[in-house]
Design an enzyme around this catalytic site. Sequence first.
Site, PDB file in Angstrom:
ATOM      1  N   ASP A   7       0.790  -1.025   0.019  1.00 44.19           N
ATOM      2  CA  ASP A   7       0.094   0.023   0.044  1.00 44.19           C
ATOM      3  C   ASP A   7       1.044   1.206   0.055  1.00 44.19           C
ATOM      4  O   ASP A   7       1.350   1.660   1.041  1.00 44.19           O
ATOM      5  CB  ASP A   7      -0.926  -0.026   1.303  1.00 44.19           C
ATOM      6  N   GLU A  69      -1.350  -1.268  -4.853  1.00 42.91           N
ATOM      7  CA  GLU A  69      -2.544  -0.528  -5.022  1.00 42.91           C
ATOM      8  C   GLU A  69      -2.375   0.551  -6.029  1.00 42.91           C
ATOM      9  O   GLU A  69      -1.619   1.233  -5.983  1.00 42.91           O
ATOM     10  CB  GLU A  69      -2.998   0.043  -3.973  1.00 42.91           C
ATOM     11  N   ASP A 141      -2.060   0.713   7.686  1.00 42.62           N
ATOM     12  CA  ASP A 141      -1.453   0.565   6.106  1.00 42.62           C
ATOM     13  C   ASP A 141      -1.173  -0.839   5.985  1.00 42.62           C
ATOM     14  O   ASP A 141      -1.149  -1.360   4.773  1.00 42.62           O
ATOM     15  CB  ASP A 141      -0.286   1.460   6.192  1.00 42.62           C
TER      16      ASP A 141
END
Length: 182
Positions: A7, A69, A141
């Site tokens: 991420d 992502e 996260d």
Amino acid sequence: MRILGVDPGLRTTGFGLVDVDGPRLHYVASGTVSTAEADSGDLPARLKLIVDGLREVVARWQPTCASVEIVFVNVNPQSTLLLGQARGAALAALVSSGLAVSEYTALQMKKAVVGHGQARKEQVQAMVQRLLALPALPGRDAADALGLAVTHAHAARTFAAIDRSATRHRLTRAQYRSGRSY
């Protein structure tokens, strides 16, 4: 198969590793790469910390593939550009380490993990904890990164089943006007 989920973020980049054993998922590790030690105005130093941190994660846990992502567009274009640079640094670290990288949107990850794309961070954390039988909630996260790894685990099985069941051929009859075929 060991999947590394990432991420990306300029301040904090989350990572999570999951082993896939048939239909079972096993938690390996998770955490964050922080750029707090660099001056907030020193973008190259922050990007270097992201690259070095992810290379260390790859060297330590030896994943076979990665999922990252896809950046969404913020209201603030400057924030979007900075996040895109952090994502680029993460992609460069993963690809230069020899990993195949798949990309998923936050919506796709939330649908795969929680069941709907409008899930809040807390819901993602709770479902990741449940899916991977973690003793406590992972950080925000790290939970998103683990969610990306879980998403890729599910998608990879589907793609493998499609590959086994059908031979794909390049279509030459359907072409765009610009001459590209798909």
